[in-house]
Enzyme design. Sequence first.
Site, PDB file in Angstrom:
ATOM      1  N   ARG A 116       0.853  -1.196   0.000  1.00  0.00           N
ATOM      2  CA  ARG A 116       0.000   0.000   0.000  1.00  0.00           C
ATOM      3  C   ARG A 116       0.882   1.237   0.000  1.00  0.00           C
ATOM      4  O   ARG A 116       1.784   1.360   0.836  1.00  0.00           O
ATOM      5  CB  ARG A 116      -0.854   0.056   1.274  1.00  0.00           C
ATOM      6  N   THR A 120      -1.354   7.355  -0.057  1.00  0.00           N
ATOM      7  CA  THR A 120      -2.703   7.224  -0.638  1.00  0.00           C
ATOM      8  C   THR A 120      -3.448   5.968  -0.172  1.00  0.00           C
ATOM      9  O   THR A 120      -4.656   5.857  -0.376  1.00  0.00           O
ATOM     10  CB  THR A 120      -2.616   7.147  -2.172  1.00  0.00           C
ATOM     11  N   ASP A 212       0.488  -3.216  12.042  1.00  0.00           N
ATOM     12  CA  ASP A 212       1.007  -3.565  10.715  1.00  0.00           C
ATOM     13  C   ASP A 212       1.407  -5.048  10.700  1.00  0.00           C
ATOM     14  O   ASP A 212       2.381  -5.463  11.335  1.00  0.00           O
ATOM     15  CB  ASP A 212       2.219  -2.685  10.395  1.00  0.00           C
ATOM     16  N   ASP A 215       5.039  -5.915   9.346  1.00  0.00           N
ATOM     17  CA  ASP A 215       6.096  -5.545  10.300  1.00  0.00           C
ATOM     18  C   ASP A 215       6.087  -6.455  11.519  1.00  0.00           C
ATOM     19  O   ASP A 215       7.144  -6.823  12.034  1.00  0.00           O
ATOM     20  CB  ASP A 215       5.927  -4.082  10.738  1.00  0.00           C
TER      21      ASP A 215
HETATM   22  C1  PRP Z   1      -0.866  -4.765   4.320  1.00  0.00           C
HETATM   23  C2  PRP Z   1      -1.632  -6.066   4.382  1.00  0.00           C
HETATM   24  C3  PRP Z   1      -2.430  -6.048   3.120  1.00  0.00           C
HETATM   25  C4  PRP Z   1      -2.761  -4.573   2.961  1.00  0.00           C
HETATM   26  C5  PRP Z   1      -4.170  -4.358   3.418  1.00  0.00           C
HETATM   27  O1  PRP Z   1       0.219  -4.877   3.478  1.00  0.00           O
HETATM   28  O2  PRP Z   1      -0.804  -7.198   4.520  1.00  0.00           O
HETATM   29  O3  PRP Z   1      -1.710  -6.528   1.991  1.00  0.00           O
HETATM   30  O4  PRP Z   1      -1.856  -3.863   3.806  1.00  0.00           O
HETATM   31  O5  PRP Z   1      -4.586  -3.078   3.155  1.00  0.00           O
HETATM   32  P1  PRP Z   1      -5.701  -2.747   2.067  1.00  0.00           P
HETATM   33  O6  PRP Z   1      -6.821  -3.680   2.270  1.00  0.00           O
HETATM   34  O7  PRP Z   1      -6.068  -1.319   2.408  1.00  0.00           O
HETATM   35  O8  PRP Z   1      -5.089  -2.853   0.710  1.00  0.00           O
HETATM   36  P2  PRP Z   1       1.294  -3.682   3.321  1.00  0.00           P
HETATM   37  O9  PRP Z   1       0.873  -2.725   2.266  1.00  0.00           O
HETATM   38  O10 PRP Z   1       1.552  -3.069   4.677  1.00  0.00           O
HETATM   39  O11 PRP Z   1       2.566  -4.427   2.775  1.00  0.00           O
HETATM   40  P3  PRP Z   1       3.616  -5.351   3.555  1.00  0.00           P
HETATM   41  O12 PRP Z   1       2.891  -6.618   3.925  1.00  0.00           O
HETATM   42  O13 PRP Z   1       4.683  -5.593   2.544  1.00  0.00           O
HETATM   43  O14 PRP Z   1       4.092  -4.616   4.766  1.00  0.00           O
HETATM   44  N1  URA Z   2      -2.291  -3.228   6.750  1.00  0.00           N
HETATM   45  C1  URA Z   2      -1.992  -3.711   7.978  1.00  0.00           C
HETATM   46  O1  URA Z   2      -0.998  -4.446   8.138  1.00  0.00           O
HETATM   47  N2  URA Z   2      -2.765  -3.345   8.998  1.00  0.00           N
HETATM   48  C2  URA Z   2      -3.834  -2.552   8.858  1.00  0.00           C
HETATM   49  O2  URA Z   2      -4.527  -2.259   9.863  1.00  0.00           O
HETATM   50  C3  URA Z   2      -4.144  -2.072   7.576  1.00  0.00           C
HETATM   51  C4  URA Z   2      -3.355  -2.431   6.530  1.00  0.00           C
END
Ligand code: PRP
Ligand code: URA
Length: 224
Positions: A116, A120, A212, A215
């Site tokens: 994400r 945005t 997150d 993380d």
């Molecule tokens: C997180 C999560 C989803 C997304 C959810 O990933 O694991 O993929 O956010 O959010 P959404 O429904 O609003 O799209 P992130 O973008 O943090 O990536 P990462 O797992 O690489 O940290």
């Molecule tokens: N991605 C995450 O990991 N946590 C949230 O709450 C939303 C998006």
Amino acid sequence: MSNEGGLIDQVGLCGSVVELSHPLVKHHLTRLRDEATPAAEFRLLIQRLAAFLSYEATKDLATRPADVQTPLANAAGDAICERIALVPILRAGLGMVDPILNLIPQAEVWHLGIYRDEETAMPVEYYSRFPPDRPPDVALILDPMLATGGSVMAALSALRDWGVSTIKILSVIASRDGLTEVVSRFPSVQVFVCVIDPILNEQKYIVPGLGDAGDRTFNTLPRG
Ligand code: PRP
Ligand code: URA
């Protein structure tokens, strides 16, 4: 199917969303949410919850008769006869792969890189290697968090473009708004969640959520 909070009636999700209500799911989910839970335990909890989600999501897999000979007699049996693909969304979805592969060892794993945008909250796709032909019969999208739904909808579009007809989403926590959006734009898709949370905050994080997921899984939380 549970209908806690009346979500399914309220937004017409009937038939599309399964929210698990097992006490063990609730127990492990509570530990998962706790900010004091360290990364090693967080990964184990994700694995346990992923196993529960996949148990529910695979109840309708097709089988063919497969008799075997026991030491005593012939026994009528069954064998899964569908090609199944696990599609983890990187990074956090990776934590759900192993427990489901333990249950479905013949499954294929197709990785999808999506993050994400921090400003945005829109999904950005950075890795996809689906082959041009021979889509699987069933694809399970794995991502512990469904917040706005943008990431899983990007995955859904990619799988539809590949030609997959049966697609299921497995998420640990989904926001009510994100689920509503996903199910209204992809009405034929089934979504399996451990819990539906009520709020998306201004930064599009799920509240109460768990923070997150990527993380916390990979121990990359900002220090300080
Ligand atoms: C997180 C999560 C989803 C997304 C959810 O990933 O694991 O993929 O956010 O959010 P959404 O429904 O609003 O799209 P992130 O973008 O943090 O990536 P990462 O797992 O690489 O940290
Ligand atoms: N991605 C995450 O990991 N946590 C949230 O709450 C939303 C998006």
